[in-house]
Design an enzyme around this catalytic site. Sequence first.
Site, PDB file in Angstrom:
ATOM      1  N   LYS A  52       0.835  -1.213   0.000  1.00 40.86           N
ATOM      2  CA  LYS A  52       0.000   0.000   0.000  1.00 40.86           C
ATOM      3  C   LYS A  52       0.871   1.264   0.000  1.00 40.86           C
ATOM      4  CE  LYS A  52      -3.716  -2.543   2.189  1.00 40.86           C
ATOM      5  NZ  LYS A  52      -4.494  -2.871   3.397  1.00 40.86           N
ATOM      6  N   GLN A  96      -4.789  -1.701   9.677  1.00 42.46           N
ATOM      7  CA  GLN A  96      -4.611  -2.999   9.032  1.00 42.46           C
ATOM      8  C   GLN A  96      -5.190  -4.120   9.900  1.00 42.46           C
ATOM      9  OE1 GLN A  96      -3.327  -3.608   5.856  1.00 42.46           O
ATOM     10  NE2 GLN A  96      -4.025  -5.699   6.231  1.00 42.46           N
ATOM     11  N   ASP A 119     -11.154   2.445   3.827  1.00 44.86           N
ATOM     12  CA  ASP A 119     -11.394   1.005   3.695  1.00 44.86           C
ATOM     13  C   ASP A 119     -12.887   0.715   3.533  1.00 44.86           C
ATOM     14  OD1 ASP A 119      -9.266  -0.749   3.482  1.00 44.86           O
ATOM     15  OD2 ASP A 119      -8.881  -0.837   5.649  1.00 44.86           O
TER      16      ASP A 119
HETATM   17  C1  BQF Z   1      -1.776 -10.481  -5.627  1.00 50.07           C
HETATM   18  C2  BQF Z   1      -6.032  -9.110   2.822  1.00 50.07           C
HETATM   19  C3  BQF Z   1      -6.979 -11.043   3.906  1.00 50.07           C
HETATM   20  C4  BQF Z   1      -6.956 -10.400   5.118  1.00 50.07           C
HETATM   21  C5  BQF Z   1      -6.497  -9.097   5.227  1.00 50.07           C
HETATM   22  C6  BQF Z   1      -1.724  -8.271  -4.482  1.00 50.07           C
HETATM   23  C7  BQF Z   1      -2.529  -8.014  -2.224  1.00 50.07           C
HETATM   24  C8  BQF Z   1      -2.726  -9.379  -2.170  1.00 50.07           C
HETATM   25  C9  BQF Z   1      -2.473 -10.175  -3.266  1.00 50.07           C
HETATM   26  C10 BQF Z   1      -2.832  -7.144  -1.059  1.00 50.07           C
HETATM   27  C11 BQF Z   1      -5.506  -8.400   1.648  1.00 50.07           C
HETATM   28  C12 BQF Z   1      -5.457  -9.037   0.329  1.00 50.07           C
HETATM   29  C13 BQF Z   1      -5.000  -7.114   1.815  1.00 50.07           C
HETATM   30  C14 BQF Z   1      -1.971  -9.620  -4.419  1.00 50.07           C
HETATM   31  C15 BQF Z   1      -4.366  -6.330   0.701  1.00 50.07           C
HETATM   32  C16 BQF Z   1      -5.155  -8.060  -0.791  1.00 50.07           C
HETATM   33  O1  BQF Z   1      -0.942 -10.175  -6.491  1.00 50.07           O
HETATM   34  O2  BQF Z   1      -2.527 -11.457  -5.775  1.00 50.07           O
HETATM   35  C17 BQF Z   1      -2.003  -7.463  -3.391  1.00 50.07           C
HETATM   36  O3  BQF Z   1      -1.971  -6.384  -0.670  1.00 50.07           O
HETATM   37  N1  BQF Z   1      -4.069  -7.174  -0.426  1.00 50.07           N
HETATM   38  C18 BQF Z   1      -5.054  -6.527   3.112  1.00 50.07           C
HETATM   39  O4  BQF Z   1      -4.616  -5.400   3.308  1.00 50.07           O
HETATM   40  O5  BQF Z   1      -5.564  -7.198   4.152  1.00 50.07           O
HETATM   41  C19 BQF Z   1      -6.031  -8.464   4.057  1.00 50.07           C
HETATM   42  C20 BQF Z   1      -6.514 -10.413   2.755  1.00 50.07           C
END
Ligand code: BQF
Length: 293
Positions: A52, A96, A119
């Site tokens: 991010k 987060q 968010d």
């Molecule tokens: C990719 C998230 C579960 C719980 C909390 C790119 C992200 C993930 C995968 C990413 C996620 C999932 C995020 C890929 C943010 C998505 O190339 O497939 C980016 O950074 N995510 C989060 O902040 O909290 C989570 C999933």
Amino acid sequence: MEILNGKKLSQDIKAEIAEEVKLIKQKGGKIPHLAAVLIGNNPASESYVRSKVRSCDFVGFESTLIRKDDSITEEELLEIIHELNTSDDVDGFIVQLPLPKHIDEVKVTLAIDPKKDVDGFHPVNFGRMAQGLDCYLPATPFGIIQMIERYGIETSGKHAVVVGRSNIVGTPMSILLSRKAKSGNATVTLTHSRTKDLAAEVSRADIVIAAIGIPNFISADMVKEGAVIIDVGINRVEDESRKKGYRLVGDVDFDSVSEKASYITPVPGGVGPMTVTSLLMNTLKSSRKEIYG
Ligand code: BQF
């Protein structure tokens, strides 16, 4: 079959955002500023927050990362949220998830000012979404809607089956797809762990949204020929051949399901990157003060 390339699409959208930031800078306007609060050292959370912050750098946003130890009290976290809520500089912020067990996620979410809730998790934004009012859409559903729109996938009159009823993916996705709006007007079935015959429900879907959290859960025998498959799963499975010791797999068995699908998202590089880009879009929207004045 066409692969829905979330990585490429998210890069295109980020390039568009970067152009907008350039214009803002030329006009001497305020640069959009996203803050992130990261508690503890969960490796997945660290990697999400890092991506991010990197994305903010790429588009020219300001970003602030506030890192705190697992030992932080709920009260201390609520104080940080209060400061971010009242900061003139920060346009939007995220806390987060997941949070350590001694901190109440509901309480934390309720403490975030809806106008900085990029968010889209606050019940005010959720309620506005449900009523079709302008709001910050939750990042993952917003990313999926962007993907559907930009690939020109028809949803009107289609049968969408959402698997998983979480507050941040399944439930909002079911609302968005059934709305009277662009990328809406679908007939939606929301399925979950108590659904009697999940395979039967999924096999009737023109559009499947898989947000279960179980690797390769959706198999080819469950899906209809020509269905659109959106895989929200990001599961780490052990893989000694990778230098990190694991690889990411989705909730969909990609190899077999892709042979029947008309469109399918890969993991990685599908919904995940779109989620991060949505956060930037919400932050830009917040800096423009479009919603809450
Ligand atoms: C990719 C998230 C579960 C719980 C909390 C790119 C992200 C993930 C995968 C990413 C996620 C999932 C995020 C890929 C943010 C998505 O190339 O497939 C980016 O950074 N995510 C989060 O902040 O909290 C989570 C999933």
